[in-house]
Design a protein around this motif. Structure first.
Motif, mmCIF file in Angstrom:
data_model
loop_
_atom_site.group_PDB
_atom_site.id
_atom_site.type_symbol
_atom_site.label_atom_id
_atom_site.label_comp_id
_atom_site.label_asym_id
_atom_site.label_seq_id
_atom_site.Cartn_x
_atom_site.Cartn_y
_atom_site.Cartn_z
ATOM 1 N N VAL A 36 -6.957 27.991 -6.707
ATOM 2 C CA VAL A 36 -5.736 28.506 -7.352
ATOM 3 C C VAL A 36 -4.528 27.677 -6.923
ATOM 4 N N LYS A 37 -4.422 27.380 -5.620
ATOM 5 C CA LYS A 37 -3.299 26.574 -5.143
ATOM 6 C C LYS A 37 -3.337 25.175 -5.735
ATOM 7 N N GLU A 39 -4.694 24.268 -8.569
ATOM 8 C CA GLU A 39 -4.353 24.309 -9.985
ATOM 9 C C GLU A 39 -2.848 24.512 -10.182
ATOM 10 N N CYS A 40 -2.250 25.369 -9.341
ATOM 11 C CA CYS A 40 -0.795 25.574 -9.436
ATOM 12 C C CYS A 40 -0.046 24.288 -9.109
ATOM 13 N N GLU A 43 -0.329 21.899 -12.005
ATOM 14 C CA GLU A 43 0.558 22.262 -13.114
ATOM 15 C C GLU A 43 2.008 21.920 -12.792
ATOM 16 N N ASP A 44 2.434 22.168 -11.532
ATOM 17 C CA ASP A 44 3.811 21.858 -11.144
ATOM 18 C C ASP A 44 4.066 20.357 -11.175
ATOM 19 N N ARG A 321 4.757 20.036 -0.561
ATOM 20 C CA ARG A 321 3.515 20.730 -0.926
ATOM 21 C C ARG A 321 2.396 19.747 -1.210
#
Length: 453
Positions: A36-37, A39-40, A43-44, A321
């Motif tokens: 999930v991280k 993929e986020c 996307e960012d 990140r």
């Protein structure tokens, strides 16, 4: 990602006693959280490197910065044009005043400077006449000038002229016998001629020992005086007038002792705040409109500055990140070139441009209100900021495929062009020094340029 989560049969694991809380369950949940991280973050990153049009299609996010930059280009350019026209009047008044002073105080001035000096004299009689002519013209200035000028005070807070002469210490010189006996130390003598002294019999100060010149040891004579004036042509442009202080200096240069005395005229014009301004008409209303427009430009630039600063801060957080994720998953550090991809140089350019526009607009408002007179500094700030704003337009041209090819070509060829300029610069410098030594002494301008060394 949602489909991947739904594909996992989590209720079956919950039915098995003890397995849901075992190590396998925790590993699966950690794996899901990592995906999930990732993929986020993906996307960012994808959204960050989109252009404004793609961002609008992806999330219907209105490109505020794009619209603000377009509005800022129009307003900053309009502001610069208006200030440029005003500054042009200032420069024109200074140049016209200098030309008028040369005609007033230089005897025999033809209207065209002789190279880097105004005119010249070749006899002792012409030298005396030129000096006394300048002094008499200063004395009768109010009766002969066409401009709005008056007498000013010098550094000693006194009206009048200050005449100084430089010469070698006394000695003897006999060219016929090829004999020279002179002390090379330079002496300086000065005399102050006030308006009261000039109003008396002219022969009293003309026959003083100060004006008994020994030309064989005379180096130069300098006449300095100060005048004040008011520029009224700005009223036609619905602007408040400026008050000027002209520090004038006439120099008779005899350092070459070649039989030719060069006469230089230098005028340093400084703008000062007028003490009393009482002007009726629509000038005050026009000044208020201009001040409101400048204030609106400051607001637009502040908004642009805040948005671009916010974008850079978000980009730095996204880079952090990405670095943590890359180090955690691949156990490697990201190279510096990839890290710099997160720093948008166009945003930095816009921030610098906004800061310069804000400071320049504040100075322009103070100049418009006649509280400051820093025309040159304001011109540098507003001119450079407008240059940066228009250079920033290249970024938006890169959104089109045709222009993007040209921009990428420029970026790829820039290092090679700089290396070529460095090599060509070496050849040019070598040619300059060679030409200066070999051909320079036979060129009139170069002779004048090197005569002072």
């Amino acid at each position: 990602m949602r489909r991947a989560v739904e594909a996992l049969d989590l209720p079956v694991w919950d039915c098995v006693s003890g397995l849901s809380r075992g190590p396998g369950h925790r590993n699966v949940m950690a794996h899901i959280d990592s995906e999930v991280k990732e993929e986020c973050l993906r996307e960012d990153l994808k959204f960050y490197f989109m252009n404004p049009c793609e961002k609008y299609r992806a999330r219907h996010q209105i490109p505020w910065k794009l619209g603000l930059q377009i509005l800022k280009i129009l307003m900053v350019t309009t502001q610069l044009v208006r200030f440029g026209l005003s500054n042009q009047l200032v420069v024109a008044f200074k140049e016209d005043s200098t030309v008028a002073f040369k005609h007033l105080f230089l005897k025999g001035y033809s209207g065209i400077d002789e190279d880097d000096y105004s005119c010249s004299v070749y006899t002792q009689e012409d030298t005396y006449e030129s000096i006394f002519f300048a002094i008499n013209q200063y004395h009768h200035l109010k009766n002969i000038t066409l401009g709005t000028v008056a007498y000013g005070e010098n550094e000693d807070n006194r009206n009048g002229l200050k005449v100084c002469k430089q010469h070698y210490k006394k000695g003897t010189m006999l060219p016929s016998n090829e004999t020279l006996n002179i002390d090379s130390d330079v002496e300086t003598e000065c005399i102050h001629l006030s308006l009261q002294v000039l109003s008396k019999n002219p022969q009293d100060w003309k026959n003083s020992s100060f004006f008994c010149l020994e030309f064989y040891r005379l180096l130069q004579i300098e006449i300095s005086f100060q005048l004040k004036g008011i520029d009224l042509q700005t009223i036609r442009s619905r602007e408040l007038p400026d008050c000027y202080v002209f520090q004038n200096r006439i120099t008779y240069d005899n350092r070459a002792h070649s039989g030719k005395i060069k006469i230089y005229f230098d005028s340093d014009a400084n703008i000062e705040e007028c003490k009393v301004l009482n002007i009726s008409g629509s000038i005050q209303k026009n000044t208020q409109y201009v001040l409101v427009f400048d204030a609106f430009v400051i607001v637009i630039c502040l908004a642009s500055l805040i948005l671009c600063t916010r974008s850079i801060i978000l980009a730095l957080r996204l880079r952090k990140r990405f670095l943590n994720f890359f180090l955690e998953k691949y156990k490697r550090h990201v190279c510096d070139a990839d890290q710099w991809e997160f720093i948008n140089g166009w945003y930095v350019l816009v921030i610098i441009s906004d800061l310069m526009t804000i400071i320049g607009s504040i100075l322009k408002m103070e100049i418009k209100a006649k509280n400051l007179t820093n025309y040159d500094l304001c011109s540098i700030l507003l001119g450079t900021s407008t240059l940066f704003v228009w250079v920033g337009v290249i970024r938006y041209l890169g959104y089109f495929q045709t222009y993007n090819v040209l921009i990428l070509t420029m970026q790829a060829s820039l290092p090679k062009v700089l290396r070529f300029c460095a090599c060509a610069g070496m050849i040019y410098l070598g040619y300059t020094f060679c030409g200066w030594i070999v051909l320079g002494p036979y060129h009139d301008k170069d002779i004048e340029r090197t005569s002072g060394y």
